[in-house]
Write a protein that holds these residues in place. Structure first.
Motif, short mmCIF file in Angstrom:
data_model
loop_
_atom_site.label_atom_id
_atom_site.label_comp_id
_atom_site.label_asym_id
_atom_site.label_seq_id
_atom_site.Cartn_x
_atom_site.Cartn_y
_atom_site.Cartn_z
N ILE A 49 0.88 -1.17 0.00
CA ILE A 49 0.00 0.00 0.00
C ILE A 49 0.91 1.22 0.00
N ARG A 50 0.77 2.06 -1.02
CA ARG A 50 1.60 3.23 -1.14
C ARG A 50 1.13 4.31 -0.16
N ASP A 51 2.02 4.85 0.63
CA ASP A 51 1.73 5.91 1.59
C ASP A 51 2.77 7.00 1.40
N GLY A 52 2.52 7.82 0.41
CA GLY A 52 3.49 8.84 0.06
C GLY A 52 4.71 8.17 -0.53
N LYS A 53 5.87 8.50 0.01
CA LYS A 53 7.11 7.89 -0.47
C LYS A 53 7.37 6.54 0.18
N ARG A 54 6.60 6.21 1.20
CA ARG A 54 6.78 4.94 1.87
C ARG A 54 5.77 3.92 1.36
N VAL A 55 6.08 2.65 1.59
CA VAL A 55 5.15 1.59 1.22
C VAL A 55 4.93 0.71 2.44
N ILE A 56 3.69 0.20 2.57
CA ILE A 56 3.34 -0.68 3.68
C ILE A 56 2.99 -2.05 3.10
N VAL A 57 3.57 -3.07 3.67
CA VAL A 57 3.35 -4.43 3.15
C VAL A 57 1.96 -4.92 3.56
N THR A 58 1.24 -5.50 2.59
CA THR A 58 -0.07 -6.07 2.87
C THR A 58 0.09 -7.46 3.47
N GLU A 59 -1.03 -8.07 3.90
CA GLU A 59 -0.98 -9.43 4.44
C GLU A 59 -0.47 -10.41 3.39
N ALA A 60 -0.95 -10.24 2.14
CA ALA A 60 -0.47 -11.11 1.05
C ALA A 60 1.02 -10.92 0.83
N GLY A 61 1.49 -9.68 0.95
CA GLY A 61 2.91 -9.40 0.78
C GLY A 61 3.75 -10.04 1.87
N ARG A 62 3.27 -10.02 3.11
CA ARG A 62 4.01 -10.64 4.21
C ARG A 62 4.11 -12.15 4.02
N TRP A 63 3.00 -12.76 3.59
CA TRP A 63 3.02 -14.21 3.35
C TRP A 63 4.00 -14.55 2.23
N LEU A 64 3.96 -13.77 1.17
CA LEU A 64 4.85 -14.02 0.04
C LEU A 64 6.32 -13.84 0.44
N GLN A 65 6.59 -12.87 1.28
CA GLN A 65 7.95 -12.66 1.75
C GLN A 65 8.46 -13.87 2.53
N HIS A 66 7.60 -14.40 3.40
CA HIS A 66 7.98 -15.57 4.21
C HIS A 66 8.28 -16.77 3.31
N GLU A 67 7.39 -17.03 2.36
CA GLU A 67 7.58 -18.19 1.47
C GLU A 67 8.78 -18.00 0.56
N ALA A 68 8.96 -16.79 0.06
CA ALA A 68 10.09 -16.53 -0.84
C ALA A 68 11.42 -16.71 -0.11
N ALA A 69 11.46 -16.29 1.16
CA ALA A 69 12.69 -16.45 1.93
C ALA A 69 13.04 -17.92 2.09
N ALA A 70 12.01 -18.76 2.34
CA ALA A 70 12.25 -20.20 2.48
C ALA A 70 12.74 -20.80 1.17
N ILE A 71 12.13 -20.34 0.05
CA ILE A 71 12.53 -20.85 -1.25
C ILE A 71 13.97 -20.46 -1.57
N LEU A 72 14.31 -19.21 -1.29
CA LEU A 72 15.67 -18.74 -1.56
C LEU A 72 16.69 -19.51 -0.73
N LYS A 73 16.31 -19.83 0.51
CA LYS A 73 17.21 -20.61 1.36
C LYS A 73 17.41 -22.01 0.78
N THR A 74 16.32 -22.61 0.30
CA THR A 74 16.41 -23.94 -0.32
C THR A 74 17.27 -23.90 -1.57
N ILE A 75 17.09 -22.87 -2.38
CA ILE A 75 17.90 -22.73 -3.60
C ILE A 75 19.37 -22.61 -3.26
#
Length: 288
Positions: free
Chosen positions: A37-63
Motif C-alpha cells: 500500500i503506497r503511503d506517500g514515499k513509503r510503502v506498507i506491506v499487505t498481508e499477502a505481501g508478508r506471506w509471500l515474503q515468508h515463502e520466498a525467503a524459504a525458497i531462496l534458502k532452499t535454492i
C-alpha cells in the motif's frame, strides 16, 4: 519490504528505482493482488505481501542449499558411492583406505559390500555398483579392468602343525589332512582346483567354508589347514602362520572394475584414485 521504501531497496540491490517499481507492478499484476500500500514515499506491506515474503525467503534458502550441494557433488565432497570388493583384500587393504576417504569427505554417502568376483562384475555391468575390486571380469561383460595387485595362494596352519616349520608346502604334503576351502564360485577355490592341485583330489578331505574369517578360526581350533591368499594380516602370532605353495604357484590379478569412467561421480573417481594407492610398484629393472 525490510526498508519500507523502493529507493532503499533499489540501492541495496544495485538496480535503478524504476526497475524495482516495474518488477513489483508486474508481480502484483501476475498475482492479482496488492503486495504494498503506497503511503506517500513509503510503502506498507499487505498481508499477502508478508506471506509471500515468508515463502520466498524459504525458497531462496532452499535454492542456496541446492546450489551448495550441487557444488559439493561436483567437487567430490557430497553425493554417493556404491562399491563392492572381494575378501580378504576388502579387510586387509581397502578398509583403511576407505576409512580415510570417509573421514575426509563425511558428506559422501558410501555403501561398501563384500561379495564374490563374478557377482561384483555382473552388478557393475548392470549399474547397481559404481565400481568393484575383484579378479578379471568375463570378457562378455565388456568392463574396464585396472590391475592393482597379484595374489598367491598359501596354506594357513596352526603354529603347532607339523608343516608349520616348512618354508614351502607341496600339494602332496596335504595327503591325509583336512583342507578348508572356499565355495566353488570363489576365485581362490577355482585357482586351487585348476592349477595348484588338479589331480589326486581325493588324497585329503575338504570342508567348504564360505568365509576366510571362519577358516581362520577353524584352523586356530586345529581343525585342518586352510587354502587362503597370502596376507600377513591373516596370521596371528603364536597361533597361525601362512606358508606358500611350492612352485609352480600361479597368481591372480586383483584390480578395479568399472563400466564407464565418464558417467561416474566425482566422489567415486576420487575413491578409485585413493584405492590405487594399494597398487604394487612395478619390478625394478636391473642396472647395467
Amino acid at each position: 519490504m525490510r526498508h519500507g521504501h523502493f529507493l532503499k531497496a533499489a540501492e541495496e540491490l544495485q538496480y535503478a528505482p524504476s526497475t524495482v517499481t516495474l518488477q513489483i507492478q508486474r508481480l502484483e499484476a501476475d498475482l492479482g493482488v496488492s503486495l504494498f500500500i503506497r503511503d506517500g514515499k513509503r510503502v506498507i506491506v499487505t498481508e499477502a505481501g508478508r506471506w509471500l515474503q515468508h515463502e520466498a525467503a524459504a525458497i531462496l534458502k532452499t535454492i542456496g542449499s541446492m546450489r551448495q550441494t550441487v557444488s559439493d557433488i561436483a567437487a567430490g565432497d557430497n553425493g554417493s558411492v556404491r562399491l563392492a570388493a572381494i575378501e580378504p583384500v576388502a579387510s586387509q587393504q581397502l578398509a583403511a583406505v576407505i576409512a580415510g576417504f570417509c573421514k575426509a569427505r563425511p558428506k559422501v554417502e558410501l555403501t561398501m559390500e563384500v561379495s564374490g568376483s563374478r557377482s561384483i562384475a555382473e552388478r557393475v555391468q548392470s549399474g547397481e555398483l559404481d565400481f568393484g575390486v575383484c579378479s578379471v571380469p568375463a570378457a562378455n561383460l565388456m568392463l574396464e579392468f585396472e590391475p592393482l595387485i597379484e595374489e598367491r595362494l598359501g596354506i594357513l596352519l596352526h603354529t603347532d602343525h607339523p608343516l608349520a616349520d616348512r618354508t614351502h608346502i607341496a600339494s602332496d604334503d596335504l595327503a591325509g589332512l583336512t583342507v578348508l576351502v572356499k565355495e566353488q564360485t570363489c576365485i581362490y577355490r577355482q585357482l586351487w582346483e585348476t592349477a595348484v592341485h588338479p589331480t589326486e583330489r581325493h588324497a585329503f578331505s575338504c570342508i567348504e567354508v564360505g568365509s576366510i574369517s571362519v577358516i581362520q578360526q577353524m584352523v586356530k581350533a586345529e581343525l585342518g589347514v586352510g587354502i587362503v591368499p597370502m596376507y600377513r594380516g591373516l596370521e596371528e602370532a603364536g597361533s597361525l602362520v601362512i606358508r606358500p605353495f611350492a612352485e609352480p604357484n600361479p597368481v591372480i590379478a586383483i584390480g578395479i572394475v568399472y563400466k564407464d569412467k565418464n558417467v561416474l561421480g566425482k566422489a567415486a573417481l576420487l575413491l578409485m584414485n585413493a584405492i590405487r594407492s594399494i597398487r604394487e610398484p612395478p619390478p625394478s629393472r636391473p642396472t647395467a
